[in-house]
Design a protein around this motif. Structure first.
Motif, mmCIF file in Angstrom:
data_model
loop_
_atom_site.group_PDB
_atom_site.id
_atom_site.type_symbol
_atom_site.label_atom_id
_atom_site.label_comp_id
_atom_site.label_asym_id
_atom_site.label_seq_id
_atom_site.Cartn_x
_atom_site.Cartn_y
_atom_site.Cartn_z
ATOM 1 N N LYS A 286 0.831 -1.209 0.000
ATOM 2 C CA LYS A 286 0.000 0.000 0.000
ATOM 3 C C LYS A 286 0.868 1.263 0.000
ATOM 4 O O LYS A 286 0.535 2.246 -0.651
ATOM 5 C CB LYS A 286 -0.949 -0.012 1.204
ATOM 6 N N THR A 287 1.971 1.209 0.729
ATOM 7 C CA THR A 287 2.892 2.345 0.752
ATOM 8 C C THR A 287 3.486 2.580 -0.634
ATOM 9 O O THR A 287 3.562 3.725 -1.106
ATOM 10 C CB THR A 287 4.013 2.104 1.781
ATOM 11 N N ILE A 288 3.886 1.507 -1.301
ATOM 12 C CA ILE A 288 4.450 1.631 -2.646
ATOM 13 C C ILE A 288 3.402 2.156 -3.623
ATOM 14 O O ILE A 288 3.708 3.009 -4.474
ATOM 15 C CB ILE A 288 5.047 0.289 -3.101
ATOM 16 N N GLU A 289 2.180 1.684 -3.519
ATOM 17 C CA GLU A 289 1.103 2.210 -4.367
ATOM 18 C C GLU A 289 0.976 3.721 -4.200
ATOM 19 O O GLU A 289 0.833 4.458 -5.176
ATOM 20 C CB GLU A 289 -0.221 1.543 -4.018
ATOM 21 N N ARG A 290 1.008 4.170 -2.966
ATOM 22 C CA ARG A 290 0.884 5.605 -2.686
ATOM 23 C C ARG A 290 2.086 6.381 -3.216
ATOM 24 O O ARG A 290 1.932 7.456 -3.794
ATOM 25 C CB ARG A 290 0.742 5.804 -1.176
ATOM 26 N N ILE A 291 3.292 5.836 -3.014
ATOM 27 C CA ILE A 291 4.491 6.498 -3.546
ATOM 28 C C ILE A 291 4.395 6.587 -5.070
ATOM 29 O O ILE A 291 4.646 7.652 -5.649
ATOM 30 C CB ILE A 291 5.761 5.744 -3.109
ATOM 31 N N ASN A 292 4.039 5.489 -5.722
ATOM 32 C CA ASN A 292 3.937 5.489 -7.177
ATOM 33 C C ASN A 292 2.872 6.458 -7.677
ATOM 34 O O ASN A 292 3.049 7.094 -8.716
ATOM 35 C CB ASN A 292 3.636 4.080 -7.694
ATOM 36 N N ARG A 293 1.789 6.584 -6.934
ATOM 37 C CA ARG A 293 0.695 7.463 -7.340
ATOM 38 C C ARG A 293 1.009 8.934 -7.083
ATOM 39 O O ARG A 293 0.794 9.784 -7.946
ATOM 40 C CB ARG A 293 -0.593 7.065 -6.607
ATOM 41 N N ASP A 294 1.533 9.232 -5.885
ATOM 42 C CA ASP A 294 1.665 10.628 -5.467
ATOM 43 C C ASP A 294 3.088 11.170 -5.442
ATOM 44 O O ASP A 294 3.267 12.382 -5.315
ATOM 45 C CB ASP A 294 1.068 10.803 -4.064
ATOM 46 N N LEU B 98 10.230 -12.187 -0.284
ATOM 47 C CA LEU B 98 9.030 -11.356 -0.294
ATOM 48 C C LEU B 98 9.395 -9.889 -0.534
ATOM 49 O O LEU B 98 8.726 -9.198 -1.306
ATOM 50 C CB LEU B 98 8.268 -11.532 1.012
ATOM 51 N N LEU B 99 10.443 -9.408 0.105
ATOM 52 C CA LEU B 99 10.891 -8.031 -0.101
ATOM 53 C C LEU B 99 11.212 -7.795 -1.572
ATOM 54 O O LEU B 99 10.808 -6.787 -2.164
ATOM 55 C CB LEU B 99 12.117 -7.736 0.770
ATOM 56 N N ARG B 100 11.943 -8.718 -2.170
ATOM 57 C CA ARG B 100 12.301 -8.626 -3.586
ATOM 58 C C ARG B 100 11.041 -8.501 -4.440
ATOM 59 O O ARG B 100 10.936 -7.641 -5.315
ATOM 60 C CB ARG B 100 13.108 -9.856 -3.989
ATOM 61 N N GLU B 101 10.066 -9.342 -4.159
ATOM 62 C CA GLU B 101 8.804 -9.328 -4.906
ATOM 63 C C GLU B 101 8.073 -7.991 -4.735
ATOM 64 O O GLU B 101 7.626 -7.386 -5.711
ATOM 65 C CB GLU B 101 7.928 -10.472 -4.417
ATOM 66 N N VAL B 102 7.950 -7.534 -3.500
ATOM 67 C CA VAL B 102 7.202 -6.312 -3.218
ATOM 68 C C VAL B 102 7.877 -5.089 -3.846
ATOM 69 O O VAL B 102 7.209 -4.228 -4.425
ATOM 70 C CB VAL B 102 7.028 -6.134 -1.687
ATOM 71 N N LEU B 103 9.192 -5.019 -3.776
ATOM 72 C CA LEU B 103 9.911 -3.841 -4.287
ATOM 73 C C LEU B 103 9.918 -3.744 -5.804
ATOM 74 O O LEU B 103 10.207 -2.669 -6.346
ATOM 75 C CB LEU B 103 11.345 -3.824 -3.762
ATOM 76 N N GLN B 104 9.584 -4.815 -6.495
ATOM 77 C CA GLN B 104 9.546 -4.758 -7.956
ATOM 78 C C GLN B 104 8.550 -3.728 -8.472
ATOM 79 O O GLN B 104 8.696 -3.235 -9.586
ATOM 80 C CB GLN B 104 9.215 -6.136 -8.538
ATOM 81 N N GLU B 105 7.549 -3.396 -7.674
ATOM 82 C CA GLU B 105 6.532 -2.433 -8.099
ATOM 83 C C GLU B 105 6.962 -0.975 -7.930
ATOM 84 O O GLU B 105 6.317 -0.085 -8.477
ATOM 85 C CB GLU B 105 5.236 -2.675 -7.320
ATOM 86 N N MET B 106 8.014 -0.719 -7.190
ATOM 87 C CA MET B 106 8.455 0.657 -6.926
ATOM 88 C C MET B 106 8.969 1.320 -8.197
ATOM 89 O O MET B 106 9.820 0.773 -8.884
ATOM 90 C CB MET B 106 9.540 0.659 -5.850
ATOM 91 N N VAL C 243 10.284 4.468 -8.121
ATOM 92 C CA VAL C 243 11.339 5.387 -7.688
ATOM 93 C C VAL C 243 12.617 4.578 -7.459
ATOM 94 O O VAL C 243 12.544 3.464 -6.937
ATOM 95 C CB VAL C 243 10.900 6.101 -6.382
ATOM 96 N N PRO C 244 13.780 5.109 -7.831
ATOM 97 C CA PRO C 244 15.037 4.400 -7.530
ATOM 98 C C PRO C 244 15.154 4.116 -6.035
ATOM 99 O O PRO C 244 14.754 4.929 -5.203
ATOM 100 C CB PRO C 244 16.125 5.368 -7.995
#
Length: 125
Positions: free
Chosen positions: A29-37, A61-69, A71-72
């Motif tokens: 959810k945090t990554i979604e918000r970062i990507n959006r805003d 799991l971290l590797r999987e989740v961070l793939q959506e970010m 931002v560098p």
């Protein structure tokens, strides 16, 4: 210049809970918000503890989740993290152009990232 700092993710293996919460879902959810805003940020610094117990499954799991970010990313391990498990999971896998760069390599001791405008220094024991 915009810099994002996330800390103490305390990820646990997929499906596990930590004090009644799913840290991975919160991170998504945090990554979604970062990507959006905040996709215009120059960097997202993620400091430890990346995982709660330094286990391989949590780094997967971290590797999987961070793939959506979008931002560098720069990661710095914390006292709950395991450099060995981190390296086996994150640094040894080809997971795409954004994550296979310097940003995902293990960080222990002192590390830094910089642009012409700023420098981020990380110190870990």
């Amino acid at each position: 210049m915009k810099l994002i700092h996330l800390t103490d993710l305390h990820l646990v293996p997929a499906g596990a809970m930590l004090f009644g919460f799913d840290p991975a879902e919160r991170m998504r959810k945090t990554i979604e918000r970062i990507n959006r805003d905040h996709a215009d940020a120059e960097l997202c610094v993620v400091t430890g503890d990346l995982t709660d117990e330094g286990d391989f499954a949590s780094y997967e799991l971290l590797r999987e989740v961070l793939q959506e970010m979008r931002v560098p990313i720069r990661l710095l391990l914390g006292n709950h993290d395991s450099l060995t498990s981190y390296a086996l999971s994150l640094a040894s896998r080809a997971i795409g152009r954004a994550l296979s760069s310097q940003s995902m390599r293990p960080r222990s001791g002192a590390s830094s990232s910089s642009t012409p405008w700023w420098r981020v220094l990380g110190m870990a024991r």
